[in-house]
Motif scaffolding. Structure first.
Motif, PDB file in Angstrom:
ATOM      1  N   ALA A 255       8.786 -38.349  37.249  1.00  0.00           N
ATOM      2  CA  ALA A 255       8.219 -39.875  37.565  1.00  0.00           C
ATOM      3  C   ALA A 255       7.631 -39.862  38.816  1.00  0.00           C
ATOM      4  O   ALA A 255       8.488 -40.242  40.003  1.00  0.00           O
ATOM      5  N   PRO A 256       6.088 -39.982  38.909  1.00  0.00           N
ATOM      6  CA  PRO A 256       5.550 -40.345  40.377  1.00  0.00           C
ATOM      7  C   PRO A 256       5.418 -41.786  40.490  1.00  0.00           C
ATOM      8  O   PRO A 256       4.974 -42.538  39.217  1.00  0.00           O
ATOM      9  N   ARG A 257       5.650 -42.334  41.591  1.00  0.00           N
ATOM     10  CA  ARG A 257       5.424 -43.590  41.890  1.00  0.00           C
ATOM     11  C   ARG A 257       4.411 -43.834  43.279  1.00  0.00           C
ATOM     12  O   ARG A 257       4.836 -42.944  44.162  1.00  0.00           O
ATOM     13  N   GLN A 276       5.266 -44.078  36.874  1.00  0.00           N
ATOM     14  CA  GLN A 276       5.651 -43.604  35.426  1.00  0.00           C
ATOM     15  C   GLN A 276       7.150 -43.989  35.376  1.00  0.00           C
ATOM     16  O   GLN A 276       7.864 -43.851  36.394  1.00  0.00           O
ATOM     17  N   PHE A 277       7.574 -44.581  34.272  1.00  0.00           N
ATOM     18  CA  PHE A 277       9.027 -45.038  34.055  1.00  0.00           C
ATOM     19  C   PHE A 277       9.585 -44.754  32.797  1.00  0.00           C
ATOM     20  O   PHE A 277       8.956 -44.445  31.752  1.00  0.00           O
ATOM     21  N   GLU A 295      11.727 -42.597  26.272  1.00  0.00           N
ATOM     22  CA  GLU A 295      10.613 -43.377  26.241  1.00  0.00           C
ATOM     23  C   GLU A 295       9.910 -43.661  27.340  1.00  0.00           C
ATOM     24  O   GLU A 295      10.573 -43.570  28.764  1.00  0.00           O
ATOM     25  N   ARG A 296       8.620 -43.879  27.427  1.00  0.00           N
ATOM     26  CA  ARG A 296       7.917 -43.978  28.741  1.00  0.00           C
ATOM     27  C   ARG A 296       6.869 -44.891  28.878  1.00  0.00           C
ATOM     28  O   ARG A 296       6.392 -45.406  27.682  1.00  0.00           O
ATOM     29  N   TYR A 322       2.632 -48.197  26.876  1.00  0.00           N
ATOM     30  CA  TYR A 322       4.067 -47.595  26.223  1.00  0.00           C
ATOM     31  C   TYR A 322       3.757 -46.403  25.514  1.00  0.00           C
ATOM     32  O   TYR A 322       2.946 -46.408  24.772  1.00  0.00           O
ATOM     33  N   GLN A 323       4.353 -45.142  25.696  1.00  0.00           N
ATOM     34  CA  GLN A 323       4.492 -44.121  25.104  1.00  0.00           C
ATOM     35  C   GLN A 323       5.785 -43.386  24.493  1.00  0.00           C
ATOM     36  O   GLN A 323       6.581 -43.930  25.334  1.00  0.00           O
TER      37      GLN A 323
END
Length: 508
Positions: A255-257, A276-277, A295-296, A322-323
């Motif tokens: 997950a990049p931030r 991304q979370f 979940e993403r 949300y994906q």
């Protein structure tokens, strides 16, 4: 300190799709002191003993709302009104010039039981009872090595046990969670800091209802790296990445931030955040399908804020995509099949938050703030048959808070007004899923505080009343299985009253 981030938060934190609550504990207390609080529904007692390089604090609380309910009319058919007993222990020790060890432990027990009407059988009342026991331990060590390496190591353990009774059927929900986290922050350049760390969780869950039982064990591993760059006195950005692996679902993610802050003038700045979370599906879904994935949610956040001497203004716009949400697969509409859950759900949330606060800049001895939120969100997940607004979402929310200080009397009074637009709810008689809306909701509350002394000890007398005008707010509706009978979801009492007297004993 408490920091509530509604999105775009640091790579140091994970397992949350929308927001995170960050807690920071204090170091050694200033002195030895005790306090005692007498409340409308119980009492609490706290003592802190301070030595030169350490301190020990402990507290005990007891709450029983039964006598209160006998005075204030309730709209809940209580069999046993909530009774809570709790205690806490806090130990801090300064081990050297920069080293600090902290231990925090708490235990609580809550019991209650009540009766609820059964819409499918109007002549029958459902009985629900709960006996909850909760243990939480948090211990950590911090130090500074080699002059500029800030080190942190922490361990926490929690055990939450719910013994439930639903009519004559016993149920139990037991969670045990171990968590270890280690991180270090070092100055790697004149204008840059690097934070590297990792954490691991071990979850053991046991659930039962009557003769049905389910359990799972899950191990979670994560590592993160984050760099803060200060380009100048007016610009800075943060780049981070987080790796996660969940053993139960055999899945991993990266997950990049990123975030950027630009200072415009002395008191205002613009901030942008992207990230991304990921979150492991709740165990209620893992019990039914083991081939699930994370979940993403992807966050895009832009805000402007002004923080002056006594005025604060903030406006923030956000979009969250949300994906891979958990969703029931309706392969044969109209035909009953066992639920089949997969990661084919989706949704979004977008909105604007506005906040303004004036701490005596305009009116002497007056502190007021205004907050407004606009939310547009829809989900196609869980048991939703289509994309729809969840029942917890209000499109418009407004809050007005006013405090008037009376310096000569060492007191203040305050009023809080809240408004929210109607929430959607499921009506089986409406072909549009979650197509109905509750009426708008209003509330006007009062609170007041008086600082005085009792036997020369510092004392605070606090009183509050919620929903002063007695607005009859409706938060939703329950329906019978055939949709012919319904019941409003309302507050357990039209108004709530609170009175507390807190006495502090200083041993200087």
């Amino acid at each position: 300190g408490t920091i509530f981030s509604t999105g775009g938060y640091s790579a140091q934190y994970g397992q949350a799709l929308s927001s995170t609550l960050i807690l920071r504990s204090l170091d050694l207390p200033p002195d030895t002191r005790s306090s005692f609080g007498l409340l409308a529904a119980g009492f609490n007692a706290v003592h802190t003993q301070r030595w030169e390089k350490s301190s020990l604090g402990f507290s005990a609380d007891y709450f029983n709302v039964g006598p209160y309910n006998n005075i204030v009319p309730q709209r809940v058919d209580w069999d046993l009104a909530p009774i809570t007993k709790s205690g806490a222990l806090i130990y801090r020790h300064k081990l050297g010039e920069s080293a600090m060890y902290k231990f925090y432990g708490t235990f609580s027990q809550t019991q209650l039981s009540l009766y609820q009407p059964n819409l499918d059988n109007p002549g029958f009342r459902q009985r629900f009872e709960l006996d909850n026991q909760n243990i939480y331990i948090n211990t950590n060590y911090t130090d500074i090595f080699f002059g500029d390496l800030a080190f942190f190591a922490g361990y926490s353990y929690s055990n939450n046990n719910d013994d439930l009774g639903i009519n004559t059927f016993p149920a139990n929900r037991d969670d045990q969670l171990h968590q270890v986290k280690v991180k270090g922050t070092k100055n790697i350049a004149e204008n840059a800091f690097l934070t590297v760390g990792g954490e691991t969780w071990f979850l053991k869950a046991d659930d039962s209802f009557s003769s049905l039982k389910a359990n799972l064990e899950d191990k979670y591993y994560a590592g993160f790296a984050e760099t803060d760059f200060f380009l100048s006195d007016w610009a800075a950005f943060r780049l981070g990445v987080r790796y996660e692996y969940a053993d139960y679902i055999k899945q991993s993610n990266v997950a990049p931030r990123a975030s950027f802050a630009l200072k415009l003038w002395e008191n205002d700045q613009i901030n942008f955040a992207y990230g991304q979370f990921y979150q492991t599906p709740d165990r209620i879904w893992l019990y039914q399908a083991k081939d699930l994935e994370f979940e993403r949610a992807d966050h895009y956040i832009l805000n402007y804020q002004y923080i002056g001497d006594r005025r604060t203004f903030r406006i923030e716009g956000y979009y969250k995509d949300y994906q891979s949400l958990i969703k029931r697969n309706y392969t044969s509409p109209g035909v009953f099949t066992l639920p089949d859950y997969r990661n084919n759900g989706s949704g979004y949330a977008k909105g604007i938050d506005i906040f303004w606060r004036d701490r005596g800049a305009t009116f002497d001895n007056v502190d007021y703030w205004i907050s407004y939120s606009y939310l547009d969100t829809k989900r196609d997940y869980r048991d939703f048959p289509t994309l729809a607004t969840p029942t917890f979402a209000s499109e418009h929310t407004l809050s007005l808070v006013y405090k008037q200080f009376f310096r000569a009397l060492n007191s203040f009074i305050g009023f809080t007004y809240t408004f929210s637009s109607g929430r959607p709810y499921y009506n089986p008689n409406n072909p549009v899923y979650n197509g109905d809306r509750t009426p708008v909701q209003h509330s006007l509350s009062f609170n007041g505080s008086w600082l005085t002394t009792i036997f020369d000890y510092f004392t605070i007398v606090y009183v509050s009343v919620t929903n002063l005008p007695g607005y009859e707010n409706i938060y939703g509706y329950r329906f019978s299985a055939d949709g012919k009978r319904s019941q409003e979801v309302i507050a357990p009492a039209l108004r709530t009253y609170f009175l507390g007297v807190f006495i502090s004993f200083d041993y200087k």
